[in-house]
Design an enzyme around this catalytic site. Structure first.
Site, mmCIF file in Angstrom:
data_model
loop_
_atom_site.group_PDB
_atom_site.id
_atom_site.type_symbol
_atom_site.label_atom_id
_atom_site.label_comp_id
_atom_site.label_asym_id
_atom_site.label_seq_id
_atom_site.Cartn_x
_atom_site.Cartn_y
_atom_site.Cartn_z
ATOM 1 N N ASN A 150 0.785 -1.251 0.000
ATOM 2 C CA ASN A 150 0.000 0.000 0.000
ATOM 3 C C ASN A 150 0.810 1.290 0.000
ATOM 4 O O ASN A 150 0.357 2.316 0.507
ATOM 5 C CB ASN A 150 -0.978 0.007 1.197
ATOM 6 C CG ASN A 150 -1.995 -1.123 1.104
ATOM 7 O OD1 ASN A 150 -2.076 -1.803 0.082
ATOM 8 N ND2 ASN A 150 -2.769 -1.339 2.155
ATOM 9 N N GLY A 184 -12.007 -7.356 4.781
ATOM 10 C CA GLY A 184 -11.763 -6.095 5.475
ATOM 11 C C GLY A 184 -13.045 -5.405 5.882
ATOM 12 O O GLY A 184 -13.582 -5.627 6.976
ATOM 13 N N ARG A 185 -13.560 -4.554 4.990
ATOM 14 C CA ARG A 185 -14.704 -3.702 5.340
ATOM 15 C C ARG A 185 -15.900 -4.455 5.924
ATOM 16 O O ARG A 185 -16.509 -3.967 6.890
ATOM 17 C CB ARG A 185 -15.088 -2.849 4.127
ATOM 18 C CG ARG A 185 -14.065 -1.729 3.894
ATOM 19 C CD ARG A 185 -14.119 -1.167 2.500
ATOM 20 N NE ARG A 185 -13.603 -2.118 1.503
ATOM 21 C CZ ARG A 185 -13.400 -1.817 0.233
ATOM 22 N NH1 ARG A 185 -13.685 -0.596 -0.205
ATOM 23 N NH2 ARG A 185 -12.916 -2.726 -0.603
ATOM 24 N N TYR A 234 3.582 2.179 1.565
ATOM 25 C CA TYR A 234 4.300 2.609 2.770
ATOM 26 C C TYR A 234 5.787 2.239 2.666
ATOM 27 O O TYR A 234 6.245 1.808 1.615
ATOM 28 C CB TYR A 234 3.605 2.045 4.018
ATOM 29 C CG TYR A 234 2.170 2.583 4.128
ATOM 30 C CD1 TYR A 234 1.945 3.951 4.280
ATOM 31 C CD2 TYR A 234 1.071 1.743 4.029
ATOM 32 C CE1 TYR A 234 0.653 4.468 4.351
ATOM 33 C CE2 TYR A 234 -0.234 2.258 4.099
ATOM 34 C CZ TYR A 234 -0.434 3.619 4.260
ATOM 35 O OH TYR A 234 -1.706 4.130 4.319
HETATM 36 C C1 FNR Z 1 -7.661 -0.669 5.227
HETATM 37 N N1 FNR Z 1 -6.654 -1.484 4.713
HETATM 38 C C2 FNR Z 1 -5.486 -1.633 5.410
HETATM 39 N N2 FNR Z 1 -4.488 -2.413 4.916
HETATM 40 C C3 FNR Z 1 -3.373 -2.646 5.637
HETATM 41 O O1 FNR Z 1 -2.499 -3.384 5.183
HETATM 42 N N3 FNR Z 1 -3.228 -2.103 6.882
HETATM 43 C C4 FNR Z 1 -4.157 -1.289 7.430
HETATM 44 O O2 FNR Z 1 -4.006 -0.843 8.564
HETATM 45 C C5 FNR Z 1 -5.309 -1.002 6.663
HETATM 46 N N4 FNR Z 1 -6.270 -0.161 7.118
HETATM 47 C C6 FNR Z 1 -7.448 0.003 6.444
HETATM 48 C C7 FNR Z 1 -8.446 0.809 6.989
HETATM 49 C C8 FNR Z 1 -9.659 0.928 6.350
HETATM 50 C C9 FNR Z 1 -10.713 1.777 6.959
HETATM 51 C C10 FNR Z 1 -9.875 0.247 5.144
HETATM 52 C C11 FNR Z 1 -11.204 0.329 4.447
HETATM 53 C C12 FNR Z 1 -8.892 -0.529 4.596
HETATM 54 C C13 FNR Z 1 -6.917 -2.342 3.547
HETATM 55 C C14 FNR Z 1 -7.645 -3.627 3.970
HETATM 56 O O3 FNR Z 1 -6.793 -4.463 4.737
HETATM 57 C C15 FNR Z 1 -8.154 -4.455 2.759
HETATM 58 O O4 FNR Z 1 -7.070 -4.814 1.950
HETATM 59 C C16 FNR Z 1 -9.145 -3.682 1.921
HETATM 60 O O5 FNR Z 1 -10.137 -3.094 2.718
HETATM 61 C C17 FNR Z 1 -9.813 -4.593 0.874
HETATM 62 O O6 FNR Z 1 -10.549 -5.618 1.478
HETATM 63 P P1 FNR Z 1 -12.171 -5.539 1.599
HETATM 64 O O7 FNR Z 1 -12.479 -4.402 2.506
HETATM 65 O O8 FNR Z 1 -12.684 -5.285 0.213
HETATM 66 O O9 FNR Z 1 -12.566 -6.882 2.121
HETATM 67 C C1 8K6 Z 2 -7.650 3.302 -3.820
HETATM 68 C C2 8K6 Z 2 -8.308 3.026 -2.527
HETATM 69 C C3 8K6 Z 2 -7.678 3.731 -1.376
HETATM 70 C C4 8K6 Z 2 -8.451 3.568 -0.101
HETATM 71 C C5 8K6 Z 2 -7.760 4.197 1.040
HETATM 72 C C6 8K6 Z 2 -8.044 3.596 2.379
HETATM 73 C C7 8K6 Z 2 -6.861 3.831 3.217
HETATM 74 C C8 8K6 Z 2 -6.738 2.956 4.364
HETATM 75 C C9 8K6 Z 2 -5.475 3.224 5.085
HETATM 76 C C10 8K6 Z 2 -5.745 3.696 6.419
HETATM 77 C C11 8K6 Z 2 -6.135 5.114 6.443
HETATM 78 C C12 8K6 Z 2 -6.960 5.479 7.588
HETATM 79 C C13 8K6 Z 2 -7.010 6.965 7.672
HETATM 80 C C14 8K6 Z 2 -8.019 7.420 8.626
HETATM 81 C C15 8K6 Z 2 -7.797 8.815 9.006
HETATM 82 C C16 8K6 Z 2 -8.725 9.146 10.118
HETATM 83 C C17 8K6 Z 2 -8.497 10.506 10.681
HETATM 84 C C18 8K6 Z 2 -9.301 10.720 11.907
#
Ligand code: FNR
Ligand code: 8K6
Length: 347
Positions: free
Chosen positions: A177, A316-317, A179
Site C-alpha cells: 500500500n 476487510g470492510r 508505505y
Molecule cells: C484498510 N486497509 C489496510 N491495509 C493494511 O495493510 N493495513 C491497514 O491498517 C489497513 N487499514 C485500512 C483501513 C480501512 C478503513 C480500510 C477500508 C482498509 C486495507 C484492507 O486491509 C483491505 O485490503 C481492503 O479493505 C480490501 O478488502 P475488503 O475491505 O474489500 O474486504
Molecule cells: C484506492 C483506494 C484507497 C483507499 C484508502 C483507504 C486507506 C486505508 C489506510 C488507512 C487510512 C486510515 C485513515 C483514517 C484517518 C482518520 C483521521 C481521523
C-alpha cells in the site's frame, strides 16, 4: 456454498487456523494519546475472534513511522502492555492474532512526532495531505542513509519481538500500500543509485533485510508479509516494477514464511504489467500460502479458493460492519453492508 471456508488450514507445524477467513488489517485511529490500545479495542478484536486469524490494524514500529492520528504503536512498554490486554481477550475467545508492523515512510507526517526527518527510499514526496487533516501536506522525505536503513531493520525486528512479548501469535510485515517497505520496491519512489536501488535485487534488499531480521528474531512460521505488486495507493505504477516482484517473491518463498498476503482494495483491478489481477500474478510467482483480498464476499472468496486462486480469504470492510461476520457466513445469514460512517466507532 461457502463450506470450504470452514475447513481448518495448517500454516505450518506451529500454527493451524480454525477456518480460512482472515480479518484483514484495518486502521481505526482509536489508540490513546500515547498510541496505546484501549479496552474498547480489546473488546472490538475479541468480538471478531471467530476468524481463523485476525491481523491487527497497522501498528507503528517507532514514532517516525506515524502518518495518521491515534494509530497504535509497539515500541513502548505501555503499548506492549495495552496489546497484551487485546491478545488475551482474543485468545480467551479461542482466536489467533498477528500484529501488522508498519512504518509509513514518506506518508509519515512530523506533526505526529514533534518534527524530525521523514524517511523514504528517495527524496520524492507523495502528493497530497493526511486524510481528514488536509492542512498537513506531505513533505519531501529524506533518502534513508545506510545507517538509517540498518537502524530501521533493527527497529522492525525489535517491534516483532515486542509483538511476541505482547502475546501475538505472529506478525505480518506491512510491505504493501505504498508505505516504507513498498517505497523501496517501486520505481516511482525508489531512484537510489546505491545497493538499494536500480536493479530488482537491490530494490528488494531492504524488504528482505527486514524479513530476515524478523525471521531470525521470532521464526519464519510466525512471520507473514503483505505486498502490493500492483501500485494503486500512495504510489504510481511503473512497468519495470514487475521485475522487482519477479525477483522478490521466489526469494521470499525460500524463507518458508507463514504466508504472503495481497495488498489491494479490489482484486478485480487488472494491471497490464502483471498480466492481470494481483492475486493471479502472486499465484504464478509465489509458491507458498497465499492470502487473497479485495472486495470479495464469502461466496466469491470461497469460489476463488475452490478454483485454487489463493488459499485463504482476507475480509476487510465487512468485518467493520459485522463483528459476527464469521457466524453470519457460517449460518448463511445476510451481512450488513459497510459504509464509511461506520469508521466513527468500534462496534
Ligand atoms: C484498510 N486497509 C489496510 N491495509 C493494511 O495493510 N493495513 C491497514 O491498517 C489497513 N487499514 C485500512 C483501513 C480501512 C478503513 C480500510 C477500508 C482498509 C486495507 C484492507 O486491509 C483491505 O485490503 C481492503 O479493505 C480490501 O478488502 P475488503 O475491505 O474489500 O474486504
Ligand atoms: C484506492 C483506494 C484507497 C483507499 C484508502 C483507504 C486507506 C486505508 C489506510 C488507512 C487510512 C486510515 C485513515 C483514517 C484517518 C482518520 C483521521 C481521523
Amino acid at each position: 456454498m461457502s463450506a470450504n471456508l470452514f475447513q481448518p488450514y495448517a500454516l505450518n507445524n506451529t500454527l493451524t487456523l480454525a477456518n480460512k477467513i482472515i480479518m484483514a488489517p484495518l486502521t481505526r485511529c482509536m489508540a490513546d494519546a500515547n498510541l496505546v490500545p484501549t479496552q474498547q479495542m480489546a473488546d472490538y478484536y475479541a468480538r471478531r475472534a471467530e476468524a481463523g486469524l485476525i491481523i491487527s490494524e497497522a501498528t507503528i514500529i517507532r514514532p517516525d513511522g506515524q502518518g495518521y492520528p491515534n494509530t497504535p504503536g509497539l515500541f513502548s512498554a505501555e503499548q506492549i502492555q495495552g496489546w497484551k490486554v487485546v491478545t488475551d481477550a482474543v485468545h480467551a475467545n479461542g482466536g489467533k492474532i498477528f500484529a501488522q508492523l508498519w512504518h509509513t515512510g514518506r506518508v509519515a507526517h512530523p506533526h505526529f512526532f514533534d518534527g524530525g526527518d521523514v524517511l523514504s527510499a528517495s527524496a520524492i514526496a507523495v502528493e497530497g495531505s493526511v486524510p481528514r487533516m488536509r492542512e498537513l501536506t506531505y513533505q519531501t522525505p529524506k533518502a534513508a542513509t545506510k545507517a538509517d536503513i540498518e537502524l530501521l531493520v533493527k527497529d522492525y525486528a525489535q517491534a516483532a519481538a515486542n509483538a511476541i512479548d505482547a502475546g501475538f501469535d505472529g506478525v505480518e510485515i506491512h510491505g504493501a500500500n505504498g508505505y516504507l517497505i513498498d517505497q523501496f520496491l517501486h520505481h516511482d519512489s525508489n531512484r537510489r543509485e546505491d545497493e538499494y536501488g536500480q536493479t530488482p535485487e537491490n530494490m528488494s534488499r531492504f524488504a528482505l533485510a527486514v524479513l530476515d531480521a524478523i525471521v531470525a528474531r521470532i521464526g519464519a512460521e510466525r512471520t507473514g508479509l503483505r505486498l502490493s505488486p500492483g501500485a494503486y495507493f500512495n504510489m504510481a505504477a511503473d512497468k519495470r516494477d514487475r521485475a522487482v516482484f519477479d525477483y522478490l517473491l521466489p526469494e521470499v518463498a525460500k524463507r518458508d514464511i507463514a504466508f504472503v498476503h495481497a495488498g489491494i482494495f479490489d482484486d478485480a483491478m487488472e494491471f497490464d504489467y502483471l498480466d492481470g489481477r494481483v492475486s493471479s500474478y502472486l499465484r504464478q510467482v509465489y509458491t507458498g500460502t497465499l492470502v487473497g483480498v479485495g472486495s470479495y464476499t464469502a461466496q466469491t472468496g470461497a469460489e476463488a479458493i475452490a478454483a485454487n486462486k489463493f488459499d485463504l480469504l482476507a475480509i476487510g470492510r465487512p468485518f467493520i460492519a459485522n463483528p459476527d461476520y464469521v457466524a453470519k457466513v457460517r449460518q448463511g445469514e445476510a451481512v450488513v453492508d459497510y459504509n464509511d460512517a461506520m469508521l466513527a466507532e468500534l462496534i
